[in-house]
Design an enzyme around this catalytic site. Structure first.
Site, PDB file in Angstrom:
ATOM      1  N   ARG A 182     -14.191  -7.942   0.874  1.00 51.55           N
ATOM      2  CA  ARG A 182     -12.762  -7.677   0.688  1.00 51.55           C
ATOM      3  C   ARG A 182     -11.941  -8.906   1.068  1.00 51.55           C
ATOM      4  O   ARG A 182     -10.900  -9.189   0.485  1.00 51.55           O
ATOM      5  CB  ARG A 182     -12.326  -6.474   1.547  1.00 51.55           C
ATOM      6  CG  ARG A 182     -12.973  -5.141   1.214  1.00 51.55           C
ATOM      7  CD  ARG A 182     -12.563  -4.648  -0.151  1.00 51.55           C
ATOM      8  NE  ARG A 182     -11.117  -4.678  -0.335  1.00 51.55           N
ATOM      9  CZ  ARG A 182     -10.253  -3.809   0.184  1.00 51.55           C
ATOM     10  NH1 ARG A 182     -10.683  -2.793   0.899  1.00 51.55           N
ATOM     11  NH2 ARG A 182      -8.947  -3.927  -0.025  1.00 51.55           N
ATOM     12  N   GLN A 233      -9.903  -3.567  -3.981  1.00 52.43           N
ATOM     13  CA  GLN A 233     -11.193  -3.026  -3.537  1.00 52.43           C
ATOM     14  C   GLN A 233     -12.259  -3.308  -4.601  1.00 52.43           C
ATOM     15  O   GLN A 233     -13.335  -3.830  -4.308  1.00 52.43           O
ATOM     16  CB  GLN A 233     -11.068  -1.502  -3.336  1.00 52.43           C
ATOM     17  CG  GLN A 233     -12.380  -0.807  -3.079  1.00 52.43           C
ATOM     18  CD  GLN A 233     -12.972  -1.157  -1.727  1.00 52.43           C
ATOM     19  OE1 GLN A 233     -12.269  -1.083  -0.731  1.00 52.43           O
ATOM     20  NE2 GLN A 233     -14.234  -1.532  -1.676  1.00 52.43           N
ATOM     21  N   HIS A 283      -6.907   1.135  -6.901  1.00 52.61           N
ATOM     22  CA  HIS A 283      -7.258   0.287  -5.746  1.00 52.61           C
ATOM     23  C   HIS A 283      -7.953  -0.980  -6.281  1.00 52.61           C
ATOM     24  O   HIS A 283      -9.139  -1.197  -6.053  1.00 52.61           O
ATOM     25  CB  HIS A 283      -8.157   1.067  -4.789  1.00 52.61           C
ATOM     26  CG  HIS A 283      -8.240   0.483  -3.413  1.00 52.61           C
ATOM     27  ND1 HIS A 283      -7.553  -0.664  -3.034  1.00 52.61           N
ATOM     28  CD2 HIS A 283      -8.935   0.880  -2.305  1.00 52.61           C
ATOM     29  CE1 HIS A 283      -7.830  -0.932  -1.782  1.00 52.61           C
ATOM     30  NE2 HIS A 283      -8.651  -0.020  -1.312  1.00 52.61           N
ATOM     31  N   ARG A 306       0.889  -1.185   0.000  1.00 45.36           N
ATOM     32  CA  ARG A 306       0.000   0.000   0.000  1.00 45.36           C
ATOM     33  C   ARG A 306       0.913   1.217   0.000  1.00 45.36           C
ATOM     34  O   ARG A 306       1.674   1.440   0.931  1.00 45.36           O
ATOM     35  CB  ARG A 306      -0.909  -0.011   1.223  1.00 45.36           C
ATOM     36  CG  ARG A 306      -1.681   1.271   1.378  1.00 45.36           C
ATOM     37  CD  ARG A 306      -2.833   1.179   2.355  1.00 45.36           C
ATOM     38  NE  ARG A 306      -3.989   0.563   1.759  1.00 45.36           N
ATOM     39  CZ  ARG A 306      -5.247   0.776   2.140  1.00 45.36           C
ATOM     40  NH1 ARG A 306      -5.522   1.597   3.127  1.00 45.36           N
ATOM     41  NH2 ARG A 306      -6.246   0.170   1.548  1.00 45.36           N
ATOM     42  N   CYS A 346     -16.455   2.367  -0.464  1.00 46.16           N
ATOM     43  CA  CYS A 346     -15.353   1.456  -0.121  1.00 46.16           C
ATOM     44  C   CYS A 346     -14.985   1.536   1.360  1.00 46.16           C
ATOM     45  O   CYS A 346     -14.381   0.616   1.884  1.00 46.16           O
ATOM     46  CB  CYS A 346     -14.133   1.779  -0.985  1.00 46.16           C
ATOM     47  SG  CYS A 346     -13.587   3.487  -0.797  1.00 46.16           S
TER      48      CYS A 346
END
Ligand code: CP
Ligand code: NVA
Length: 306
Positions: A291, A131, A128, A101, A263
């Protein structure tokens, strides 16, 4: 060849559907996958905070029979304490997969270039993808494939929005992005989706009209106005985005049974109201749950066990 998971655009429609199928099978039959990562260690290198993504990959690794090690933002300092290439080569000696990340997306790409182990993008300033894979699972469960949907993304054309565009470009379907001028998707990001849209039949429309986007939509999706790293712009952004909020009035424009997606983390009272977050249309916590299955599917895929 090492299998990475860096961007949804690296996967065809068929491969993406396979990942969704795999995630749903893992959700239904967790014990079938309980040894997929046996003897393997997943390294998590995070430059930014996380609740869901860290849990999804960390707990996902354990549930797949592997182990995990987490490096917080202060520890490794990708590219600062030592070169990213050196971190990637060192990590490759100790671990079997690296989950990153980052702020700059280039860091993920550089890490992958020098890594002998699979690299997973767990959010960069640009994208992302894990996600949105989770969100594709949620939409499949509740509405079928996105190729049959009109989805309205309301707010900042950020990393989540970019990956959502990628998903539509690959899978097909109708996506409206309503954002204020200056905060709409970058031309270079739109250009990247064009050839995919031609193949899939996807229609991506950019507008400054929230009404045009939300009208008769199957899904209304939003994300924060101020992403991680943009904190200094908070006051300015709050003013610019004030009319790009998902509230009860906006929801009335969408189909009665539309899904409200976010999200998370949400800034209630900014991009979404309390009332909408708590409404019967809101599926934000199912999104959060999915997720985990997306992460487990990605981990299973990179080890070639899909
Ligand atoms: N949606 C998401 O990525 O949440 P976290 O930042 O908590 O991981
Ligand atoms: N756009 C947000 C997503 C958080 C999950 C950010 O990058 O901060």
């Amino acid at each position: 060849m090492v299998k990475h998971f860096l961007s949804l655009r690296d996967f065809s429609k068929e491969e993406t559907n396979k990942l969704i199928d795999l995630a749903l099978d893992i959700k239904k039959n967790p014990s079938k996958y309980s040894q997929v990562l046996s003897g393997k260690c997943v390294g998590l290198f995070f430059e930014k905070p996380s609740l869901r993504t860290k849990a999804a990959f960390y707990i996902g690794a354990l549930q797949l029979g592997g182990q995990a090690i987490y490096y917080s933002p202060d520890e490794v300092q990708l590219g600062l304490r030592e070169k990213i290439a050196d971190v990637a080569r060192t990590a490759s000696q100790f671990m079997d997969v690296a989950v990153l990340r980052t702020y700059s997306h280039e860091k993920v790409l550089e890490f992958a270039d020098f890594s002998a182990i699979p690299v997973i993008n767990a959010l960069s300033d640009l994208l992302h993808p894990s996600q949105i894979l989770g969100d594709l699972i949620t939409m499949r469960e509740l509405k079928g494939g996105i190729e049959n949907l009109k989805v309205a993304y309301i707010g900042d054309a950020n990393n989540v929005c970019n990956s959502l565009m990628d998903a539509f470009a690959i899978m097909g379907g109708i996506l409206y992005i309503a954002a204020p001028k200056g905060y709409q998707p970058e031309k270079r990001m739109l250009d990247k989706t064009k050839s995919y849209c031609i193949k899939s039949g996807a229609k991506i429309t950019i507008t400054a009209s929230v009404k045009e986007a939300a009208q008769m939509s199957d899904v209304v999706y939003t994300d924060v106005w101020v992403s991680m790293g943009q904190e200094k712009e908070r006051a300015k952004r709050k003013k610019i985005f004030k009319n790009f909020q998902i509230n009860d009035q906006l929801l009335k424009l969408a189909k009665k049974d539309c899904l409200v997606m976010h999200c998370l983390p949400a800034h209630r009272g900014e991009e979404i109201t309390d009332s909408v977050m708590e409404s019967k249309n809101s599926v934000v916590f199912l999104q959060a749950e999915n997720r985990l299955y997306a992460a487990k599917a990605i981990l299973t895929y990179v080890f070639g066990k899909s």
